[in-house]
Enzyme design. Structure first.
Site, mmCIF file in Angstrom:
data_model
loop_
_atom_site.group_PDB
_atom_site.id
_atom_site.type_symbol
_atom_site.label_atom_id
_atom_site.label_comp_id
_atom_site.label_asym_id
_atom_site.label_seq_id
_atom_site.Cartn_x
_atom_site.Cartn_y
_atom_site.Cartn_z
ATOM 1 N N ARG A 45 0.846 -1.201 0.000
ATOM 2 C CA ARG A 45 0.000 0.000 0.000
ATOM 3 C C ARG A 45 0.878 1.245 0.000
ATOM 4 O O ARG A 45 2.098 1.160 0.136
ATOM 5 C CB ARG A 45 -0.946 -0.030 1.213
ATOM 6 C CG ARG A 45 -0.170 -0.363 2.486
ATOM 7 C CD ARG A 45 -0.618 0.369 3.673
ATOM 8 N NE ARG A 45 -0.478 1.803 3.534
ATOM 9 C CZ ARG A 45 0.693 2.461 3.644
ATOM 10 N NH1 ARG A 45 1.844 1.837 3.838
ATOM 11 N NH2 ARG A 45 0.732 3.779 3.534
ATOM 12 N N GLY A 46 0.196 2.421 -0.150
ATOM 13 C CA GLY A 46 0.935 3.671 -0.310
ATOM 14 C C GLY A 46 1.108 3.910 -1.802
ATOM 15 O O GLY A 46 1.499 2.999 -2.546
ATOM 16 N N ARG A 52 -7.247 -0.602 -7.012
ATOM 17 C CA ARG A 52 -7.575 0.520 -6.108
ATOM 18 C C ARG A 52 -7.739 1.774 -6.963
ATOM 19 O O ARG A 52 -6.951 1.997 -7.887
ATOM 20 C CB ARG A 52 -6.488 0.734 -5.047
ATOM 21 C CG ARG A 52 -6.452 -0.377 -3.996
ATOM 22 C CD ARG A 52 -5.586 -0.008 -2.813
ATOM 23 N NE ARG A 52 -6.260 0.866 -1.872
ATOM 24 C CZ ARG A 52 -5.645 1.451 -0.832
ATOM 25 N NH1 ARG A 52 -4.348 1.272 -0.637
ATOM 26 N NH2 ARG A 52 -6.318 2.218 0.002
ATOM 27 N N ASP A 72 -1.923 10.728 -2.425
ATOM 28 C CA ASP A 72 -2.310 9.639 -3.332
ATOM 29 C C ASP A 72 -2.605 10.142 -4.738
ATOM 30 O O ASP A 72 -2.452 9.411 -5.713
ATOM 31 C CB ASP A 72 -3.521 8.896 -2.778
ATOM 32 C CG ASP A 72 -3.087 8.026 -1.622
ATOM 33 O OD1 ASP A 72 -2.978 8.545 -0.495
ATOM 34 O OD2 ASP A 72 -2.791 6.839 -1.864
HETATM 35 O O1 MRU Z 1 -4.746 3.260 2.051
HETATM 36 P P1 MRU Z 1 -3.265 3.474 1.986
HETATM 37 O O2 MRU Z 1 -2.561 2.952 3.203
HETATM 38 O O3 MRU Z 1 -2.661 2.967 0.697
HETATM 39 O O4 MRU Z 1 -3.107 5.053 1.989
HETATM 40 C C1 MRU Z 1 -1.841 5.604 1.851
HETATM 41 C C2 MRU Z 1 -1.783 7.064 2.054
HETATM 42 O O5 MRU Z 1 -2.777 7.734 2.170
HETATM 43 C C3 MRU Z 1 -0.437 7.694 2.008
HETATM 44 O O6 MRU Z 1 -0.390 8.834 2.803
HETATM 45 C C4 MRU Z 1 -0.150 8.087 0.563
HETATM 46 O O7 MRU Z 1 -0.264 6.983 -0.283
HETATM 47 C C5 MRU Z 1 1.177 8.659 0.422
HETATM 48 S S1 MRU Z 1 2.367 7.386 0.434
HETATM 49 C C6 MRU Z 1 3.839 8.008 0.038
#
Ligand code: MRU
Length: 333
Positions: A57-58, A91, A227
């Site tokens: 994730r991220g 996603r 994101d």
């Molecule tokens: O749902 P996630 O854990 O994938 O969400 C991630 C985030 O919101 C992070 O802050 C974002 O992806 C920045 S990661 C460098």
């Protein structure tokens, strides 16, 4: 754990995710910090499932994972159009996913080599962003971050956490407040784990404690990842970021977004057009009806600066962000 227990310090890119001959391997982020376990995926569909279920994730890590999934599909002789479709659908909010697939589809034949290069380049962008972000911190700052924008989220080094790490090394940041990030606790499970491994002083706070900490004068800046950044600078990030931005503005505290240019989406004019993922209500409560948006949009006017690998961007963002996507340095610093 395929490679043994992870050594302390920053995470190596190949320990977070990597492409092998017949599989893509992830450090399973769902099990951290208790267990350091790798997950192996043997098809594009399995990689898509790992993305959907947050094993990886991220935003930048999701993009790298999709690139590896696509390269794996090619190596396995899978239908590439179908592989791209299943990966792209995993996603909706992080634009890095479709960006990475486009990068692979537009290039030459060596998909594995190009996917690995994309991974290296994303980590390199983080290192460059961290250097640019140094100009934003006053010595001894106490920063608040949200979710996890560390090495785990970016394939190595980190965007927001990379900037905090570099600033801590320079004694510009002395303490990091880590919002726990309800409901899946990316802050208290992942960011705190990364900060502990590096040795950066930190403390986890309940998300709802942020405003009162600001009122008590204990937060000097808020630093988050992103994101998807729309063409005008409106920024989607983990749910709760908007609330931090409103509170930060009320208390006169700057909020900085640190994200690579692969997170900038020039085809999305403003935040209204950013698709916001809604996840299962069961992540919040097994018993009652629930609404569970995973992201929110912070309007550009509440963001004091956006840092990409091209430099520090200030309002109005449109021209500067478009330049970053073209590989041009930001004019402001
Ligand atoms: O749902 P996630 O854990 O994938 O969400 C991630 C985030 O919101 C992070 O802050 C974002 O992806 C920045 S990661 C460098």
């Amino acid at each position: 754990m395929g490679r043994g227990h992870l050594a302390p310090g920053g995470l190596a890119p190949e320990d977070i995710l990597r492409l092998e001959d017949d599989r893509v391997v992830f450090l399973d982020q769902r099990l951290l910090p208790e267990h350091e376990v790798e997950l192996a995926c043997h098809s594009a569909a399995e990689v898509a499932e790992a993305i959907r279920t947050l094993a990886v994730r991220g935003a930048p890590s999701i993009g790298i994972a999709a690139a590896y999934g696509y390269a794996l599909a090619a190596a396995q002789g899978e239908d590439l159009a179908a592989a791209a479709e299943v990966l792209a659908a995993s996603r909706p909010t992080a634009v890095n996913l479709t960006w990475a697939l486009e990068q692979l589809r537009e290039g030459g034949d060596d998909l594995a080599g190009r996917a690995r290069a994309l991974h290296r380049e994303e980590v390199d962008r983080c290192v460059r962003m961290a250097e640019h972000a140094l100009s934003l911190f006053e010595p001894g700052a106490r920063a608040l971050t949200h979710c996890n924008a560390g090495g785990l989220a970016t394939g190595g080094y980190g965007s927001a956490v990379g900037a905090l790490r570099r600033a801590w090394e320079q004694e510009l940041v002395r303490h990091v407040w880590v919002g726990e990030t309800r409901p899946l606790l990316q802050g208290s499970r992942l960011t705190a784990w990364e900060l502990e491994r590096i040795g950066i002083p930190h403390a986890v706070i309940a998300d709802s404690a942020a405003a009162s900490l600001m009122a008590r004068g204990e937060v000097d800046c808020v630093v988050t990842g992103a994101d998807r950044i729309a063409a005008n600078g409106d920024t989607a990030n983990k749910i709760g970021t908007y609330s931090l931005a409103v509170n930060a503005r009320h208390h006169g505290i700057p909020l900085y977004v640190v994200a690579p240019s692969s997170t900038v989406d020039l085809h999305t004019p403003s935040g209204e057009a950013i698709p916001i993922e809604e996840r299962a209500g069961a992540e919040l409560t097994e018993r009652f009806p629930a609404l569970n948006p995973a992201f929110d949009v912070t309007p550009a006017e509440l963001i004091a600066a956006i840092v990409t690998e091209q430099g520090v961007h200030r309002e109005p963002y449109a021209e500067s962000l478009a330049g970053a996507r073209r590989g041009e340095r930001a004019r402001t610093a």
